[in-house]
Design a protein around this motif. Structure first.
Motif, PDB file in Angstrom:
ATOM      1  N   ASP A  12     153.857  60.518 -18.249  1.00 46.26           N
ATOM      2  CA  ASP A  12     152.669  60.809 -17.415  1.00 46.26           C
ATOM      3  C   ASP A  12     152.302  59.339 -16.925  1.00 46.26           C
ATOM      4  OD1 ASP A  12     151.468  63.251 -17.223  1.00 46.26           O
ATOM      5  OD2 ASP A  12     151.981  63.234 -19.491  1.00 46.26           O
ATOM      6  N   GLN A  13     152.242  58.161 -17.952  1.00 52.55           N
ATOM      7  CA  GLN A  13     151.973  56.709 -17.716  1.00 52.55           C
ATOM      8  C   GLN A  13     152.730  56.071 -16.726  1.00 52.55           C
ATOM      9  OE1 GLN A  13     151.300  54.476 -20.819  1.00 52.55           O
ATOM     10  NE2 GLN A  13     150.223  52.731 -19.518  1.00 52.55           N
ATOM     11  N   LEU A  14     154.067  56.356 -17.069  1.00 55.89           N
ATOM     12  CA  LEU A  14     155.024  55.431 -16.349  1.00 55.89           C
ATOM     13  C   LEU A  14     154.914  56.119 -14.904  1.00 55.89           C
ATOM     14  CD1 LEU A  14     157.922  55.333 -18.832  1.00 55.89           C
ATOM     15  CD2 LEU A  14     156.566  53.458 -18.097  1.00 55.89           C
ATOM     16  N   ILE A  15     155.073  57.516 -14.701  1.00 54.17           N
ATOM     17  CA  ILE A  15     154.976  58.046 -13.402  1.00 54.17           C
ATOM     18  C   ILE A  15     153.573  57.260 -12.506  1.00 54.17           C
ATOM     19  CG2 ILE A  15     154.785  59.775 -12.003  1.00 54.17           C
ATOM     20  CD1 ILE A  15     157.672  59.480 -13.169  1.00 54.17           C
ATOM     21  N   ARG A  16     152.448  57.633 -13.323  1.00 53.60           N
ATOM     22  CA  ARG A  16     151.271  56.953 -12.662  1.00 53.60           C
ATOM     23  C   ARG A  16     151.359  55.647 -12.084  1.00 53.60           C
ATOM     24  NH1 ARG A  16     147.466  56.862 -16.468  1.00 53.60           N
ATOM     25  NH2 ARG A  16     148.347  58.887 -17.274  1.00 53.60           N
ATOM     26  N   GLN A  17     151.897  54.853 -13.037  1.00 54.70           N
ATOM     27  CA  GLN A  17     152.014  53.227 -12.802  1.00 54.70           C
ATOM     28  C   GLN A  17     153.151  52.994 -11.691  1.00 54.70           C
ATOM     29  OE1 GLN A  17     152.145  51.474 -16.462  1.00 54.70           O
ATOM     30  NE2 GLN A  17     149.824  51.153 -16.503  1.00 54.70           N
ATOM     31  N   HIS A  18     154.126  53.449 -11.968  1.00 52.30           N
ATOM     32  CA  HIS A  18     155.486  52.919 -11.229  1.00 52.30           C
ATOM     33  C   HIS A  18     156.325  53.802 -10.279  1.00 52.30           C
ATOM     34  CE1 HIS A  18     154.637  49.656 -13.610  1.00 52.30           C
ATOM     35  NE2 HIS A  18     154.927  50.375 -14.841  1.00 52.30           N
ATOM     36  N   ALA A  19     155.792  55.151 -10.224  1.00 54.27           N
ATOM     37  CA  ALA A  19     156.974  56.137  -9.430  1.00 54.27           C
ATOM     38  C   ALA A  19     156.497  56.331  -8.069  1.00 54.27           C
ATOM     39  CB  ALA A  19     156.703  57.590  -9.980  1.00 54.27           C
ATOM     40  N   PRO A  20     157.414  56.121  -7.311  1.00 56.89           N
ATOM     41  CA  PRO A  20     157.276  56.423  -5.853  1.00 56.89           C
ATOM     42  C   PRO A  20     156.648  57.646  -5.540  1.00 56.89           C
ATOM     43  CG  PRO A  20     159.831  56.836  -6.299  1.00 56.89           C
ATOM     44  CD  PRO A  20     159.017  56.382  -7.422  1.00 56.89           C
ATOM     45  N   LEU A  21     156.364  58.063  -4.217  1.00 50.66           N
ATOM     46  CA  LEU A  21     155.554  59.147  -3.953  1.00 50.66           C
ATOM     47  C   LEU A  21     156.425  60.713  -4.049  1.00 50.66           C
ATOM     48  CD1 LEU A  21     153.309  59.026  -0.787  1.00 50.66           C
ATOM     49  CD2 LEU A  21     152.558  59.221  -2.966  1.00 50.66           C
ATOM     50  N   CYS A  22     157.522  60.413  -3.949  1.00 52.11           N
ATOM     51  CA  CYS A  22     158.416  61.479  -4.197  1.00 52.11           C
ATOM     52  C   CYS A  22     158.289  62.158  -5.493  1.00 52.11           C
ATOM     53  CB  CYS A  22     160.047  61.497  -3.657  1.00 52.11           C
ATOM     54  SG  CYS A  22     160.891  60.089  -4.286  1.00 52.11           S
ATOM     55  N   MET A  23     158.541  61.290  -6.416  1.00 55.19           N
ATOM     56  CA  MET A  23     158.439  61.364  -7.846  1.00 55.19           C
ATOM     57  C   MET A  23     157.137  61.833  -8.499  1.00 55.19           C
ATOM     58  SD  MET A  23     161.606  61.483  -8.457  1.00 55.19           S
ATOM     59  CE  MET A  23     163.105  60.877  -7.551  1.00 55.19           C
ATOM     60  N   SER A  24     156.020  61.017  -7.923  1.00 58.34           N
ATOM     61  CA  SER A  24     154.764  61.420  -8.540  1.00 58.34           C
ATOM     62  C   SER A  24     154.206  62.730  -7.907  1.00 58.34           C
ATOM     63  CB  SER A  24     153.702  60.232  -8.240  1.00 58.34           C
ATOM     64  OG  SER A  24     153.555  60.127  -6.905  1.00 58.34           O
ATOM     65  N   ASN A  25     154.464  63.266  -6.619  1.00 56.80           N
ATOM     66  CA  ASN A  25     154.296  64.304  -6.175  1.00 56.80           C
ATOM     67  C   ASN A  25     155.063  65.453  -6.914  1.00 56.80           C
ATOM     68  OD1 ASN A  25     153.599  66.281  -4.016  1.00 56.80           O
ATOM     69  ND2 ASN A  25     155.623  66.418  -3.663  1.00 56.80           N
TER      70      ASN A  25
END
Ligand code: SF4
Length: 193
Positions: A12-25
């Motif tokens: 959760d935290q890694l995605i919130r901080q570092h993921a591009p839009l495709c992945m956070s979406n």
């Protein structure tokens, strides 16, 4: 990070901080729906593998994300595919994460799908609201939307990165994004500096 340094509970935290839009979406859809369809599980699952989620942690991550499924259904329908992505089933090929070109020119998402590239596959209206919801200023939203209209999706993603990492000043300038994991690693690197 193939050694498996990321735990299911870190995602959760890694995605919130570092993921591009495709992945956070896809992550947000997974949390909201407690499910993600095949195209999303492939694109997101292989991305997570590439950031260092081991197969054991991947099984924990997906099992706990699909809270509405029984253990039996999960084992039968999903666990094989996860192990397959890690080369533990079938042809025993260890699959690598998709690059932007493959995501952008691949099978477009249909209703209920969340895979793909938001810069390529969202309607202009939803992309624009998404950018505003990420607290991007109007000038930059317009700039990014113009790039999208000119079909420069990866450049739009790169500008999105630079704008959302502007606290790092000149260091936020990066090479054009070719791969979601390149985006992720660049963001992590900045946070460490
Ligand atoms: Fe993901 Fe690549 Fe699209 Fe960026 S350009 S959102 S990294 S697929």
């Amino acid at each position: 990070a193939a050694g498996g340094t990321v735990r299911a509970s870190d995602v959760d935290q890694l995605i919130r901080q570092h993921a591009p839009l495709c992945m956070s979406n896809m992550h947000a859809s997974l949390r909201a729906d407690k499910h993600l369809r095949h195209g999303g599980r492939m694109q997101y699952g292989l991305f997570l593998k590439a950031i260092g989620l081991s197969v054991e942690e991947a099984l924990i991550f997906w099992r706990t994300a699909f809270t509405n499924h029984t253990d039996d259904k999960f084992q039968k329908e999903y666990s094989y595919n996860i192990r397959h992505n890690y080369g533990l089933e079938g042809k025993r090929v260890s699959y690598s994460a998709y690059n932007c070109m493959k995501i952008i020119s691949g099978n477009p998402p249909s209703t209920g799908d969340h895979h793909g590239c938001p810069f390529r596959h969202f309607s202009q209206g939803s992309l624009e609201s998404k950018l505003y919801s990420e607290r991007i200023g109007t000038v930059y939203v317009n700039e990014i939307m113009n790039l999208v209209r000119d079909r420069h999706y990866q450049v739009a993603c790169t500008r999105f990165f630079e704008v959302t990492h502007s606290q790092y000043g000149e260091n936020s300038k990066i090479d054009t994004i070719e791969h979601p994991n390149q985006y992720y690693e660049a963001s992590k690197r900045l946070a460490k500096e």
